[in-house]
Design a protein around this motif. Structure first.
Motif, PDB file in Angstrom:
ATOM      1  N   THR A  42     -10.777 -75.100   5.311  1.00  0.00           N
ATOM      2  CA  THR A  42     -11.544 -74.926   4.075  1.00  0.00           C
ATOM      3  C   THR A  42     -12.933 -75.541   4.199  1.00  0.00           C
ATOM      4  OG1 THR A  42     -10.647 -76.975   3.166  1.00  0.00           O
ATOM      5  CG2 THR A  42      -9.485 -74.926   2.646  1.00  0.00           C
ATOM      6  N   GLN A  43     -13.079 -76.550   5.058  1.00  0.00           N
ATOM      7  CA  GLN A  43     -14.353 -77.244   5.194  1.00  0.00           C
ATOM      8  C   GLN A  43     -15.468 -76.326   5.699  1.00  0.00           C
ATOM      9  OE1 GLN A  43     -11.468 -78.256   6.419  1.00  0.00           O
ATOM     10  NE2 GLN A  43     -11.123 -80.409   6.000  1.00  0.00           N
ATOM     11  N   LYS A  44     -15.120 -75.314   6.465  1.00  0.00           N
ATOM     12  CA  LYS A  44     -16.132 -74.432   7.047  1.00  0.00           C
ATOM     13  C   LYS A  44     -16.350 -73.159   6.219  1.00  0.00           C
ATOM     14  CE  LYS A  44     -15.391 -76.073  11.696  1.00  0.00           C
ATOM     15  NZ  LYS A  44     -14.943 -75.752  13.038  1.00  0.00           N
ATOM     16  N   TRP A  45     -15.689 -73.050   5.084  1.00  0.00           N
ATOM     17  CA  TRP A  45     -15.806 -71.856   4.254  1.00  0.00           C
ATOM     18  C   TRP A  45     -17.134 -71.883   3.513  1.00  0.00           C
ATOM     19  CZ3 TRP A  45     -14.333 -67.152   3.709  1.00  0.00           C
ATOM     20  CH2 TRP A  45     -14.454 -66.479   2.499  1.00  0.00           C
ATOM     21  N   ASN A  46     -18.023 -70.966   3.858  1.00  0.00           N
ATOM     22  CA  ASN A  46     -19.324 -70.884   3.199  1.00  0.00           C
ATOM     23  C   ASN A  46     -19.672 -69.451   2.821  1.00  0.00           C
ATOM     24  OD1 ASN A  46     -19.817 -69.820   5.681  1.00  0.00           O
ATOM     25  ND2 ASN A  46     -21.516 -71.145   6.200  1.00  0.00           N
ATOM     26  N   ALA A  47     -18.648 -68.630   2.674  1.00  0.00           N
ATOM     27  CA  ALA A  47     -18.887 -67.220   2.388  1.00  0.00           C
ATOM     28  C   ALA A  47     -18.319 -66.793   1.040  1.00  0.00           C
ATOM     29  CB  ALA A  47     -18.283 -66.370   3.506  1.00  0.00           C
ATOM     30  N   GLN A  48     -18.152 -67.737   0.126  1.00  0.00           N
ATOM     31  CA  GLN A  48     -17.566 -67.393  -1.170  1.00  0.00           C
ATOM     32  C   GLN A  48     -18.416 -66.392  -1.938  1.00  0.00           C
ATOM     33  OE1 GLN A  48     -14.458 -68.558  -2.257  1.00  0.00           O
ATOM     34  NE2 GLN A  48     -14.705 -66.939  -3.766  1.00  0.00           N
ATOM     35  N   SER A  49     -19.736 -66.583  -1.928  1.00  0.00           N
ATOM     36  CA  SER A  49     -20.605 -65.658  -2.665  1.00  0.00           C
ATOM     37  C   SER A  49     -20.565 -64.264  -2.044  1.00  0.00           C
ATOM     38  CB  SER A  49     -22.039 -66.178  -2.727  1.00  0.00           C
ATOM     39  OG  SER A  49     -22.575 -66.313  -1.431  1.00  0.00           O
ATOM     40  N   TYR A  51     -18.000 -63.008  -0.317  1.00  0.00           N
ATOM     41  CA  TYR A  51     -16.678 -62.484  -0.654  1.00  0.00           C
ATOM     42  C   TYR A  51     -16.660 -61.939  -2.083  1.00  0.00           C
ATOM     43  CZ  TYR A  51     -11.729 -62.216  -1.700  1.00  0.00           C
ATOM     44  OH  TYR A  51     -10.500 -61.754  -2.096  1.00  0.00           O
ATOM     45  N   ASN A  89      -9.254 -69.445  -5.047  1.00  0.00           N
ATOM     46  CA  ASN A  89     -10.637 -68.970  -5.049  1.00  0.00           C
ATOM     47  C   ASN A  89     -10.817 -67.488  -4.721  1.00  0.00           C
ATOM     48  OD1 ASN A  89     -11.901 -71.498  -5.648  1.00  0.00           O
ATOM     49  ND2 ASN A  89     -11.375 -72.145  -3.588  1.00  0.00           N
TER      50      ASN A  89
END
Length: 111
Positions: A42-49, A51, A89
């Motif tokens: 989860t620490q490397k997840w930076n693609a929420q926007s 997605y 999320n």
């Protein structure tokens, strides 16, 4: 530029144009493109926007494929915590690791 290099360049251009036209045709016919976000932490997840934008689009069908790390360190989230995070999320979460039998799930089954 040699003749061989020119041929290679022409093939590359035609291949990319063909793939673009194939993609455009799928969009016109109403197919959705499945996009896999392969995650292990989860620490490397930076693609929420990204997605979220893809999920709202009529063109893409994004999903999260959660997999376990080979060597889980104590400072990283556990596999179960990672699953919970992405289920909270994101709409479409699929598992890439079977925790019961400690084995990876064949990715072909998810696509």
């Amino acid at each position: 530029m040699s003749l061989k290099d020119k041929r290679r360049e022409i093939k590359k251009i035609l291949r990319s144009k063909f793939l673009f036209l194939k993609l455009k045709l799928k969009i016109l016919l109403g197919y959705k493109l499945r996009v896999c976000f392969f995650v292990q932490e989860t620490q490397k997840w930076n693609a929420q926007s990204l997605y979220d934008k893809m999920a709202k689009s009529n063109i893409f069908e994004p999903f999260i494929l959660v997999s376990s790390m080979l060597d889980e360190n104590s400072n990283r989230n556990s596999y179960k915590d990672c699953i919970k995070f992405f289920q909270n999320n994101c709409d479409c979460v699929e598992l890439g690791y079977d925790d019961n039998i400690k084995s990876y799930i064949d990715i072909k089954n998810n696509i």
